[in-house]
Design a protein around this motif. Structure first.
Motif, PDB file in Angstrom:
ATOM      1  N   GLY A   1       0.789  -1.224   0.000  1.00 46.23           N
ATOM      2  CA  GLY A   1       0.000   0.000   0.000  1.00 46.23           C
ATOM      3  C   GLY A   1       0.819   1.270   0.000  1.00 46.23           C
ATOM      4  N   GLY A   2       2.126   1.162   0.085  1.00 48.84           N
ATOM      5  CA  GLY A   2       2.976   2.343   0.110  1.00 48.84           C
ATOM      6  C   GLY A   2       3.011   3.071  -1.226  1.00 48.84           C
ATOM      7  N   VAL A   3       3.169   4.393  -1.155  1.00 49.95           N
ATOM      8  CA  VAL A   3       3.283   5.231  -2.351  1.00 49.95           C
ATOM      9  C   VAL A   3       4.463   6.177  -2.162  1.00 49.95           C
ATOM     10  N   GLU A   4       5.412   6.121  -3.057  1.00 55.01           N
ATOM     11  CA  GLU A   4       6.550   7.033  -3.038  1.00 55.01           C
ATOM     12  C   GLU A   4       6.527   7.866  -4.312  1.00 55.01           C
ATOM     13  N   GLU A   5       6.443   9.165  -4.151  1.00 55.99           N
ATOM     14  CA  GLU A   5       6.462  10.024  -5.326  1.00 55.99           C
ATOM     15  C   GLU A   5       7.888  10.102  -5.874  1.00 55.99           C
ATOM     16  N   ILE A   6       8.022   9.873  -7.154  1.00 59.35           N
ATOM     17  CA  ILE A   6       9.324   9.975  -7.821  1.00 59.35           C
ATOM     18  C   ILE A   6       9.358  11.312  -8.539  1.00 59.35           C
ATOM     19  N   PRO A   7      10.135  12.271  -8.062  1.00 63.74           N
ATOM     20  CA  PRO A   7      10.118  13.603  -8.660  1.00 63.74           C
ATOM     21  C   PRO A   7      10.760  13.616 -10.043  1.00 63.74           C
ATOM     22  N   ASP A   8      10.496  14.681 -10.766  1.00 65.14           N
ATOM     23  CA  ASP A   8      11.056  14.829 -12.108  1.00 65.14           C
ATOM     24  C   ASP A   8      12.574  14.744 -12.069  1.00 65.14           C
ATOM     25  N   GLY A   9      13.115  13.948 -12.969  1.00 70.67           N
ATOM     26  CA  GLY A   9      14.564  13.799 -13.067  1.00 70.67           C
ATOM     27  C   GLY A   9      14.919  13.070 -14.341  1.00 70.67           C
ATOM     28  N   THR A  10      16.198  12.951 -14.615  1.00 69.50           N
ATOM     29  CA  THR A  10      16.605  12.150 -15.759  1.00 69.50           C
ATOM     30  C   THR A  10      16.205  10.700 -15.507  1.00 69.50           C
ATOM     31  N   LYS A  11      16.163   9.921 -16.557  1.00 66.05           N
ATOM     32  CA  LYS A  11      15.754   8.527 -16.381  1.00 66.05           C
ATOM     33  C   LYS A  11      16.783   7.740 -15.575  1.00 66.05           C
ATOM     34  N   HIS A  12      18.043   8.171 -15.582  1.00 67.78           N
ATOM     35  CA  HIS A  12      19.034   7.539 -14.710  1.00 67.78           C
ATOM     36  C   HIS A  12      18.772   7.887 -13.243  1.00 67.78           C
ATOM     37  N   GLU A  13      18.363   9.131 -12.982  1.00 66.96           N
ATOM     38  CA  GLU A  13      18.047   9.511 -11.606  1.00 66.96           C
ATOM     39  C   GLU A  13      16.818   8.760 -11.101  1.00 66.96           C
ATOM     40  N   VAL A  14      15.831   8.586 -11.967  1.00 68.76           N
ATOM     41  CA  VAL A  14      14.659   7.789 -11.600  1.00 68.76           C
ATOM     42  C   VAL A  14      15.063   6.344 -11.333  1.00 68.76           C
ATOM     43  N   ALA A  15      15.977   5.823 -12.154  1.00 76.31           N
ATOM     44  CA  ALA A  15      16.464   4.454 -11.954  1.00 76.31           C
ATOM     45  C   ALA A  15      17.124   4.303 -10.585  1.00 76.31           C
ATOM     46  N   VAL A  16      17.861   5.307 -10.154  1.00 75.68           N
ATOM     47  CA  VAL A  16      18.488   5.259  -8.826  1.00 75.68           C
ATOM     48  C   VAL A  16      17.423   5.125  -7.747  1.00 75.68           C
ATOM     49  N   ARG A  17      16.342   5.900  -7.853  1.00 77.45           N
ATOM     50  CA  ARG A  17      15.282   5.843  -6.853  1.00 77.45           C
ATOM     51  C   ARG A  17      14.610   4.460  -6.842  1.00 77.45           C
ATOM     52  N   ILE A  18      14.412   3.904  -8.035  1.00 74.17           N
ATOM     53  CA  ILE A  18      13.781   2.581  -8.107  1.00 74.17           C
ATOM     54  C   ILE A  18      14.689   1.527  -7.491  1.00 74.17           C
ATOM     55  N   TRP A  19      15.976   1.551  -7.803  1.00 76.74           N
ATOM     56  CA  TRP A  19      16.883   0.543  -7.244  1.00 76.74           C
ATOM     57  C   TRP A  19      17.057   0.720  -5.740  1.00 76.74           C
ATOM     58  N   ASP A  20      17.009   1.954  -5.248  1.00 74.48           N
ATOM     59  CA  ASP A  20      17.043   2.151  -3.798  1.00 74.48           C
ATOM     60  C   ASP A  20      15.876   1.405  -3.143  1.00 74.48           C
ATOM     61  N   ALA A  21      14.693   1.526  -3.740  1.00 72.60           N
ATOM     62  CA  ALA A  21      13.510   0.839  -3.195  1.00 72.60           C
ATOM     63  C   ALA A  21      13.633  -0.672  -3.319  1.00 72.60           C
ATOM     64  N   VAL A  22      14.160  -1.149  -4.442  1.00 70.83           N
ATOM     65  CA  VAL A  22      14.333  -2.588  -4.633  1.00 70.83           C
ATOM     66  C   VAL A  22      15.307  -3.140  -3.594  1.00 70.83           C
ATOM     67  N   GLU A  23      16.380  -2.414  -3.349  1.00 70.18           N
ATOM     68  CA  GLU A  23      17.368  -2.892  -2.369  1.00 70.18           C
ATOM     69  C   GLU A  23      16.752  -2.989  -0.978  1.00 70.18           C
ATOM     70  N   ARG A  24      15.856  -2.085  -0.650  1.00 67.36           N
ATOM     71  CA  ARG A  24      15.177  -2.188   0.650  1.00 67.36           C
ATOM     72  C   ARG A  24      14.322  -3.454   0.699  1.00 67.36           C
ATOM     73  N   LEU A  25      13.698  -3.824  -0.418  1.00 64.43           N
ATOM     74  CA  LEU A  25      12.928  -5.054  -0.470  1.00 64.43           C
ATOM     75  C   LEU A  25      13.825  -6.281  -0.331  1.00 64.43           C
ATOM     76  N   LEU A  26      14.976  -6.243  -1.013  1.00 66.29           N
ATOM     77  CA  LEU A  26      15.892  -7.385  -0.960  1.00 66.29           C
ATOM     78  C   LEU A  26      16.423  -7.621   0.448  1.00 66.29           C
ATOM     79  N   LYS A  27      16.554  -6.559   1.209  1.00 66.87           N
ATOM     80  CA  LYS A  27      17.073  -6.697   2.562  1.00 66.87           C
ATOM     81  C   LYS A  27      16.019  -7.181   3.546  1.00 66.87           C
TER      82      LYS A  27
END
Length: 411
Positions: free
Chosen positions: A385-411
């Motif tokens: 149910g969580g929602v994290e707003e991903i602010p405007d950025g380059t697609k590489h910056e968006v990728a960083v935010r997505i992988w940060d979230a994935v790493e939290r799931l992996l842990k």
């Protein structure tokens, strides 16, 4: 993080060049920064000038070129350049240069500048495969990364002579984009080392006849950016790519080319059982022609097949991947993507629940946004149910935010 990293103002960039055959690519890297309005100072090593002359770097950068610590002593430039820089990028960084920086040497202008710099430092290695894999080089890379210096993963490809393998310098536009991403988001650390990642990217194409197809506007840029960031964080990356021919492959990633949705499903399902993370970033065609013509269809005839094109539904790849996991054939964390034009959050939550993925990157594509663009924004929805707003950025910056979230799931 410097003020320049959070604004559109020009950067003060030091481009270092060490003595390898790939030094010629540094000319294109200088131009990449200059065309974005940055102030660029090139600092080559003495050996680098055996490959590209100082006059070339001066003409491209618009600034003087020096190599030694005793140049312009009255300006104390061996200290000043590092103090004033927003970003230091060295391309190519040879095995010898990595060793000298790891040892803390300051015997020329470039190593002195790096030793003084408090801004992000990005090193782009280029060398023969055996040199890159040598335990001494890997130990130096580990040391540098531990100190907060970003050492990019080299690309795979043709080296000097007939050799092929990891050690090729990434393309200048890729280095520039990754360096800017480091400046805005932080150093690439090997936080995904040992992780196997499979990413789908781009649109699929469903043939109507030999000259026409059904497709969409997806460029694959976000999927490739996800591959870039994952590889730089140490993951083993495979990208199952649809219509992405114009994109530069991420360094070290395996690229599997496909055309249709069914092709993509087959390749994704084959690789999912061995993956730790599966990212379904591709924008696949939901439908395909019920029958593909072997010859070009003619318009204007009484039985005009183009005017009454019959479609059949394509398989749902994301749902298939989730079902594979539910059956015990996969254990991967599964990330989906959704593109909506209206009622985005409502539709995105419904899709996430329907598909059964762990997270969903939700984009608003109203007015043609996102597809084919250099930037992205949206929301990252979680199954809890969580929602994290991903602010405007380059697609590489968006990728960083997505992988940060994935790493939290992996842990």
């Amino acid at each position: 993080m410097s003020e320049a990293s959070n604004s559109s103002q020009p950067l003060r960039v030091v481009v270092g060049v060490s003595g390898g055959i790939a030094a010629y690519k540094a000319c294109h890297l200088v131009r990449e920064f200059k065309e974005r309005g940055d102030d660029v100072r090139v600092i080559p090593t003495e050996n680098a000038l055996n490959f590209v002359g100082a006059a070339t770097f001066e003409a491209l950068s618009g600034n003087p070129v020096d190599t030694g610590v005793f140049s312009r002593v009255d300006e104390v430039q061996h200290v000043r350049l590092g103090q004033e820089a927003d970003l230091v990028v060295v391309a190519p960084a040879t095995a010898d240069f990595l060793a000298r920086v790891a040892a803390g040497r300051a015997d020329d202008l470039l190593t002195s500048t790096i030793l003084v710099a408090t801004c992000p430092v990005v090193l782009a290695p280029a060398m023969h495969t055996e040199m890159w894999r040598n335990p001494a080089t890997q130990a130096n890379v580990a040391t540098l990364r531990k100190r907060g210096i970003t050492v990019l993963e080299p690309a795979h490809g043709r080296l000097t002579g007939k050799d092929t393998g990891p050690g090729r310098l990434p393309e200048p536009q890729v280095i520039a984009e990754l360096a800017r991403t480091v400046l805005r988001t932080g150093a690439f650390l090997p936080t995904l080392a040992g992780t196997r990642v499979v990413i789908s990217a781009g649109g699929t194409r469903e043939s109507i006849d030999p000259v026409r197809f059904i497709g969409n506007h997806s460029s694959g840029k976000q999927g490739f950016a996800l591959g870039d960031v994952a590889a730089q964080r140490g993951a083993s990356v495979t990208i199952v790519a649809g219509a992405t021919d114009e994109l530069e492959a991420p360094s070290g990633a395996e690229i599997v080319r496909v055309r249709t949705t069914r092709d993509m499903q087959r390749e994704m399902m084959e690789r999912a059982p061995e993956a730790d993370v599966v990212v379904m970033a591709a924008a696949v065609a939901d439908f395909r022609p019920a029958a593909e013509s072997d010859t070009k269809l003619k318009k204007g005839k009484s039985d005009d097949a183009l005017a009454t094109l019959r479609l059949t539904e394509n398989p749902d790849i994301l749902k298939s991947l989730v079902e594979m996991r539910e059956d015990g054939a996969s254990r991967a964390v599964i990330i989906g993507f959704a593109a909506e034009t209206d009622h985005e959050l409502e539709n995105g939550r419904a899709k996430l629940a329907r598909k059964g993925a762990d997270m969903l990157m939700l984009n608003s594509v109203a007015g043609g946004g996102v597809f084919g663009q250099a930037r992205n924004r949206g929301w990252l929805l979680s199954a809890d149910g969580g929602v994290e707003e991903i602010p405007d950025g380059t697609k590489h910056e968006v990728a960083v935010r997505i992988w940060d979230a994935v790493e939290r799931l992996l842990k």
